[in-house]
Design an enzyme around this catalytic site. Structure first.
Site, PDB file in Angstrom:
ATOM      1  N   HIS A  44      -2.602  -3.632  -0.055  1.00 22.96           N
ATOM      2  CA  HIS A  44      -2.032  -4.614  -0.871  1.00 22.96           C
ATOM      3  C   HIS A  44      -3.167  -3.637  -1.829  1.00 22.96           C
ATOM      4  CE1 HIS A  44      -3.099  -7.890  -4.518  1.00 22.96           C
ATOM      5  NE2 HIS A  44      -2.697  -7.011  -4.301  1.00 22.96           N
ATOM      6  N   LEU A  45      -1.932  -2.311  -2.643  1.00 23.73           N
ATOM      7  CA  LEU A  45      -2.261  -1.401  -3.060  1.00 23.73           C
ATOM      8  C   LEU A  45      -3.392  -1.487  -3.800  1.00 23.73           C
ATOM      9  CD1 LEU A  45      -1.421   1.467  -4.251  1.00 23.73           C
ATOM     10  CD2 LEU A  45       0.016   0.364  -6.033  1.00 23.73           C
ATOM     11  N   HIS A  46      -4.333  -0.312  -3.339  1.00 22.76           N
ATOM     12  CA  HIS A  46      -5.508   0.019  -3.735  1.00 22.76           C
ATOM     13  C   HIS A  46      -6.122   1.775  -3.723  1.00 22.76           C
ATOM     14  CE1 HIS A  46      -6.275  -0.799   0.502  1.00 22.76           C
ATOM     15  NE2 HIS A  46      -7.363  -0.182   0.686  1.00 22.76           N
ATOM     16  N   LEU A  47      -7.229   2.222  -4.277  1.00 21.62           N
ATOM     17  CA  LEU A  47      -7.774   3.172  -4.201  1.00 21.62           C
ATOM     18  C   LEU A  47      -8.982   3.212  -4.053  1.00 21.62           C
ATOM     19  CD1 LEU A  47      -5.517   3.813  -5.296  1.00 21.62           C
ATOM     20  CD2 LEU A  47      -5.792   6.150  -6.353  1.00 21.62           C
ATOM     21  N   GLN A  56       0.366  -1.032   0.014  1.00 25.29           N
ATOM     22  CA  GLN A  56      -0.157   0.420  -0.038  1.00 25.29           C
ATOM     23  C   GLN A  56       1.029   0.900   0.161  1.00 25.29           C
ATOM     24  OE1 GLN A  56      -2.629   0.224  -0.666  1.00 25.29           O
ATOM     25  NE2 GLN A  56      -4.077   1.937   0.288  1.00 25.29           N
TER      26      GLN A  56
END
Length: 408
Positions: free
Chosen positions: A239-242, A202
């Site tokens: 965990h990369l998210h927008l 993230q």
């Protein structure tokens, strides 16, 4: 986890009546079902996930305004293709029971006072959302053993967001998967997840931010916003998210006044309540947007590398300067807040401070807090999460220097 009771079709994207007599207009969905996925497949990667391919002509640069009278008039605004596809697919997932709870109409009120906080009672989210992961560092590495977006059910994916070649850009593109947030803040609450199988932590990346800004420009709804929480800034999954969601209300940050911090006018200080933040602005796609993405990500890289938690909010808004709540939504505002790290949820507070709270949208956990919360109490909770003045000034000076180096 058992599926909750399916929602009836009457709970689709209608103008619903909230507390305080305020309308909760959100995009109407259609009867079409172009993106329905099977809810019980074992491996969602093997499914035929539809692509939403968009080009320059679909980015809406002008003419997006709040109605001058009742927010319910938002229902009469012509929906963009993006809104139609997202809202239709999102509603289908609600009817399939893929969410942790069935989101009915949310009681909504604007707290009395000059800030204009929009408070919403969302008891189910406070009770049923997934517990945050054990995170100890803003730059913690991705752990494949923890929950991540490669472990979701297949039906939670709505579509892939893909740019056409006619949208030039120096930013390397990723496949952006648009997924439901199973514990939604509001109708249409989705996650934008770049290349999930890469296992990215993230940490904000340029391709993710550019996709988020372009998603805002793809929507014809003035209240579709996108945001990012860092680790330590209340991101619950590493965990990369927008986040992206619809809220049929103005927010304080759309037209709050600001002052320039650098000679080129690329970085501004948003001084108004509820919290001071760094303001970046673009009038639309092209070199200006790409430059903005680079500046913002250099700023977030600095904050991450120095273990400084942060939140980011993307909304249509007025240009920097002496603006007002009635100002036109002529471009896109990206607001960045550096804040104290918080690696857990404070259960006793009326709300937890992350991207939407700093922007003025307060999801409240209990009926008692919803009925008694005042503007002063809300401001106290938010200001308790801000950095000490000396540290904030040091960060400001550093970011001004980073921007200045960009101009050399």
């Amino acid at each position: 986890m058992k599926n909750p009771t399916h929602c009836s079709r009457r709970r689709g994207f209608q103008a619903e009546r909230g507390g305080g007599g305020q309308s909760m207009a959100v995009p109407q969905d259609s009867n079409e079902t172009p993106y329905l996925l099977p809810p019980n497949s074992k491996d969602w990667e093997e499914q035929s996930i539809p692509d939403f391919v968009y080009g320059q002509k679909e980015l809406i640069l002008e003419g997006i305004q709040w109605p001058r009278t009742a927010p319910s008039l938002l229902d009469r605004i012509a929906r963009s293709r993006f809104d139609s596809v997202l809202c239709s697919a999102w509603r289908q997932r609600m009817e399939l029971g893929l969410f942790r709870y069935c989101l009915g109409k949310l009681q909504t009120q604007t707290l009395p006072g000059p800030v204009g906080f929009v408070a919403q009672l969302n008891v189910e989210r406070g009770v049923q959302r997934r517990r945050p992961q054990n995170i100890q560092s803003v730059k913690q590495a991705f752990d494949p053993e923890q929950f991540n977006f490669n472990k979701i059910r297949p039906g939670e994916v709505l579509f892939r967001l893909l740019r056409e070649p006619d949208l030039p850009g120096a930013v390397q593109q990723e496949d952006i998967y648009v997924m439901i947030n199973v514990s939604p803040l509001e109708w249409g609450h989705v996650l934008l997840v770049p290349a999930p199988t890469r296992g990215l932590p993230q940490r904000l990346l340029p391709a993710a931010l550019q996709a988020g800004i372009e998603a805002v420009l793809l929507s014809s709804h003035p209240g579709f916003r996108v945001g990012f929480n860092s680790l330590g800034g209340l991101a619950s999954v590493n965990h990369l998210h927008l986040h992206g969601y619809y809220l049929a209300h103005r927010l304080p940050v759309e037209g709050a006044p600001s002052e320039p911090l650098d000679p080129g006018g690329h970085l501004h200080l948003l001084q108004a309540l509820p919290a001071p933040g760094f303001l970046f602005y673009t009038s639309g796609p092209g070199p200006d947007l790409e430059a903005l993405v680079g500046r913002v990500c250099r700023a977030t890289d600095y904050l991450t590398d120095h273990e400084i938690a942060h939140n980011l909010f993307v909304t249509r808004g007025a240009p920097p300067g002496k603006t007002s709540p009635s100002s036109a939504l002529t471009g896109v505002r990206v607001i960045l807040w550096a804040r104290k790290s918080n690696f857990g949820v404070k259960e006793g507070d009326a709300f937890n401070v992350a991207l939407c709270e700093l922007a003025g949208h307060l999801p409240i956990k209990t009926s008692q807090d919803f009925g008694t919360l005042t503007e002063a109490a809300a401001l106290a909770l938010i200001q308790d999460c801000l950095l000490p003045p000396a540290q904030a000034e040091e960060i400001q000076a550093t970011l001004v220097d980073l921007i200045a180096k960009d101009e050399q």
